[in-house]
Write a protein that holds these residues in place. Structure first.
Motif, PDB file in Angstrom:
ATOM      1  N   ASN A  60      16.235  38.577   1.382  1.00 27.89           N
ATOM      2  CA  ASN A  60      17.553  39.118   1.049  1.00 27.89           C
ATOM      3  C   ASN A  60      18.318  39.573   2.281  1.00 27.89           C
ATOM      4  O   ASN A  60      19.543  39.410   2.366  1.00 27.89           O
ATOM      5  CB  ASN A  60      17.409  40.249   0.033  1.00 27.89           C
ATOM      6  N   LEU A  64      21.998  37.976   3.481  1.00 24.81           N
ATOM      7  CA  LEU A  64      23.162  38.775   3.867  1.00 24.81           C
ATOM      8  C   LEU A  64      23.652  38.411   5.268  1.00 24.81           C
ATOM      9  O   LEU A  64      24.858  38.419   5.543  1.00 24.81           O
ATOM     10  CB  LEU A  64      22.819  40.268   3.799  1.00 24.81           C
ATOM     11  N   TYR A  68      26.965  36.527   4.447  1.00 26.34           N
ATOM     12  CA  TYR A  68      27.912  37.640   4.341  1.00 26.34           C
ATOM     13  C   TYR A  68      28.107  38.381   5.661  1.00 26.34           C
ATOM     14  O   TYR A  68      28.673  39.473   5.688  1.00 26.34           O
ATOM     15  CB  TYR A  68      27.446  38.616   3.244  1.00 26.34           C
ATOM     16  N   ILE A  84      20.061  39.310  -3.921  1.00 26.10           N
ATOM     17  CA  ILE A  84      21.461  39.043  -3.608  1.00 26.10           C
ATOM     18  C   ILE A  84      22.145  38.103  -4.606  1.00 26.10           C
ATOM     19  O   ILE A  84      23.270  38.379  -5.046  1.00 26.10           O
ATOM     20  CB  ILE A  84      21.608  38.496  -2.173  1.00 26.10           C
ATOM     21  N   ARG A  87      23.122  40.075  -7.671  1.00 30.52           N
ATOM     22  CA  ARG A  87      24.074  41.157  -7.415  1.00 30.52           C
ATOM     23  C   ARG A  87      25.484  40.619  -7.147  1.00 30.52           C
ATOM     24  O   ARG A  87      26.474  41.187  -7.602  1.00 30.52           O
ATOM     25  CB  ARG A  87      23.599  42.005  -6.228  1.00 30.52           C
ATOM     26  N   SER A 122      20.880  50.532  -0.181  1.00 29.16           N
ATOM     27  CA  SER A 122      21.244  49.144   0.118  1.00 29.16           C
ATOM     28  C   SER A 122      22.750  48.935   0.216  1.00 29.16           C
ATOM     29  O   SER A 122      23.203  48.005   0.875  1.00 29.16           O
ATOM     30  CB  SER A 122      20.688  48.203  -0.952  1.00 29.16           C
ATOM     31  N   ILE A 124      24.699  47.663  -1.789  1.00 28.94           N
ATOM     32  CA  ILE A 124      24.857  46.228  -1.985  1.00 28.94           C
ATOM     33  C   ILE A 124      26.183  45.820  -2.626  1.00 28.94           C
ATOM     34  O   ILE A 124      26.802  44.828  -2.212  1.00 28.94           O
ATOM     35  CB  ILE A 124      23.656  45.649  -2.772  1.00 28.94           C
ATOM     36  N   LEU A 128      28.960  43.349  -0.794  1.00 32.09           N
ATOM     37  CA  LEU A 128      29.316  42.053  -1.359  1.00 32.09           C
ATOM     38  C   LEU A 128      30.774  42.018  -1.828  1.00 32.09           C
ATOM     39  O   LEU A 128      31.472  41.022  -1.632  1.00 32.09           O
ATOM     40  CB  LEU A 128      28.380  41.720  -2.526  1.00 32.09           C
TER      41      LEU A 128
END
Length: 304
Positions: A60, A64, A68, A84, A87, A122, A124, A128
């Protein structure tokens, strides 16, 4: 269980960068550390052992980095390590929800304000959401240590510094109170609520899942995604947390647009929808998400 690169095909959101599976050749090229975790699946494809927490985290982290532009991403010890593909699916589906009020066009940029409840170390969803749509976020948590790690992720990624604000929730009984300031308005709320009702409930589920993954009834259970207490359980479980979220959101109805949350247990939907209908929510939507054999749902509502 070992997941091959093809097993997540055709179930993710059409805009999801991971809809074609994991390109391990590109991933390893981006982060050579991942190579040591690669194994061969029964059908001869490269994959990782999803029962190995270090392998899951490294995968993961590399996703990222590659997709990303996260040059730094760490999580706190024993924190949840979010998958990921699943999410970012949430982010894409709620983007579609916002588009309904913009003639089908997804609103982008920092003027779109999003509140993330329980961001964890995280961070997250803010990561994102910002990297995909350039939204701005306020991210909350009841755990100071988690926010410390989240702040490190912000400070070590230039693109995040002006996009994400962290706020500590000092009262575990509250969700929005003490967080939302007067005159603030949010276009969207996102939340991945604690699922279990107790530590014992969590441990029973962990043991069952781990044994299914390893096929070894004698092995000592390990959570491949980790998790702190506040991330995993809440008195009354997921249903109680979301019910509280619904009632508190009503108190801030003039400041909130779409309120959304993941709902893992489909049996919780009917009683939660009943609350929303009783309180006369203007709009209620259920968005189904699938990733492999896993099915989850987004419950969305707004008051005005």
């Amino acid at each position: 269980m070992k997941m091959s690169s093809k097993e997540i095909k055709k179930t993710l959101h059409p805009r999801n960068k991971h809809i074609s599976g994991y390109d391990f050749q590109r991933l390893v090229k981006k982060n050579v550390e991942l190579k040591s975790f690669l194994v061969e699946s029964p059908n001869g494809q490269s994959t990782i052992d999803f029962g190995n927490p270090k392998a899951v985290f490294t995968l993961n982290k590399t996703l990222l980095l590659l997709h990303y532009d996260m040059q730094h991403w760490e999580i706190g010890k024993n924190s949840l390590c979010p998958p990921i593909p699943g999410r970012v699916d949430y982010i894409h589906y709620v983007a579609d929800l916002l588009a309904k009020d913009h003639n089908g066009e997804i609103p982008r940029g920092p003027k779109v304000r999003v509140l993330d409840i329980g961001t964890g170390s995280s961070l997250i969803y803010p990561i994102l959401g910002h990297q995909e749509y350039r939204w701005s976020f306020v991210a909350t948590d009841i755990d100071q240590q988690s926010l410390h790690h989240a702040q490190l992720n912000i400070s070590k990624n230039e693109s995040l510094k002006k996009a994400i604000e962290l706020r500590f929730q000092p009262n575990k009984e509250h969700i929005f109170k003490g967080i939302i300031k007067p005159k603030e308005k949010y276009d969207l709320i996102v939340c991945n609520p604690p699922f279990y009702s107790s530590r014992e409930d969590n441990w029973k589920s962990t043991t069952k899942k781990f044994q299914n993954v390893t096929k070894n009834k004698e092995a000592i259970p390990v959570q491949n995604f980790g998790g702190h207490a506040n991330e995993l359980w809440y008195e009354g479980g997921e249903k109680a947390f979301i019910r509280s979220m619904i009632y508190e959101s009503l108190d801030f109805k003039d400041q909130l647009g779409w309120c959304t949350t993941l709902v893992s247990d489909k049996n919780n939907l009917k009683p939660l929808i009943a609350v929303l209908e009783f309180k006369k929510a203007k709009d209620i939507e259920i968005i189904k998400m699938e990733q492999g054999n896993k099915i989850s749902r987004i419950l969305a509502w707004r008051w005005s």
